[in-house]
Design a protein around this motif. Sequence first.
Motif, PDB file in Angstrom:
ATOM      1  N   HIS A 123       0.839  -1.197   0.000  1.00  0.00           N
ATOM      2  CA  HIS A 123       0.000   0.000   0.000  1.00  0.00           C
ATOM      3  C   HIS A 123       0.877   1.252   0.000  1.00  0.00           C
ATOM      4  O   HIS A 123       1.932   1.275   0.601  1.00  0.00           O
ATOM      5  CB  HIS A 123      -0.932   0.020   1.214  1.00  0.00           C
ATOM      6  N   ASP A 147       0.153   5.747  -0.614  1.00  0.00           N
ATOM      7  CA  ASP A 147      -0.828   6.783  -0.916  1.00  0.00           C
ATOM      8  C   ASP A 147      -0.198   7.858  -1.800  1.00  0.00           C
ATOM      9  O   ASP A 147       0.972   7.778  -2.158  1.00  0.00           O
ATOM     10  CB  ASP A 147      -1.415   7.370   0.370  1.00  0.00           C
ATOM     11  N   GLN A 148      -0.989   8.860  -2.138  1.00  0.00           N
ATOM     12  CA  GLN A 148      -0.517   9.913  -3.048  1.00  0.00           C
ATOM     13  C   GLN A 148       0.695  10.655  -2.509  1.00  0.00           C
ATOM     14  O   GLN A 148       1.579  11.039  -3.274  1.00  0.00           O
ATOM     15  CB  GLN A 148      -1.648  10.907  -3.370  1.00  0.00           C
TER      16      GLN A 148
END
Length: 134
Positions: free
Chosen positions: A95, A97-98
């Motif tokens: 995972h 994120d941005q």
Amino acid sequence: MKVDTVCIIDDDPICVYGTKILLNHNNFVSANILVYEDGYEALNNLTSLLKSGQRMPDIILLDLNMPVMNGWEFLDKFQKLTFRNKPQVFIVSSHFDQSEIKKGRSYELVRDFISKPLIAKNLNDIIAMSKVAV
């Protein structure tokens, strides 16, 4: 460019095993595969290769979340080295994120992000992005 060496930096033995299987079944059979369990071990060993005049791996598959030294800490130190051949780093993580993608793009060596688990299509994408002939 032919892939001579692929480096896997990941503390998950199942992911490492699966990645090695994929590499061996997707035209990377001739490539040497280096495996390190954390960024600290990788940094020390890759720095030793440099000091002895050996080539860096062509491709580094880097996990972010590892003990001892995580992927970001590894990149901070690794990017300061002087390379004869610059490896292309692919961040491989379950995972991100941005903000992590933005951070990763700030490193010259980081080519792209790949989601775990690594699959054969990911390897083909890596080859295409790297313009690497196997």
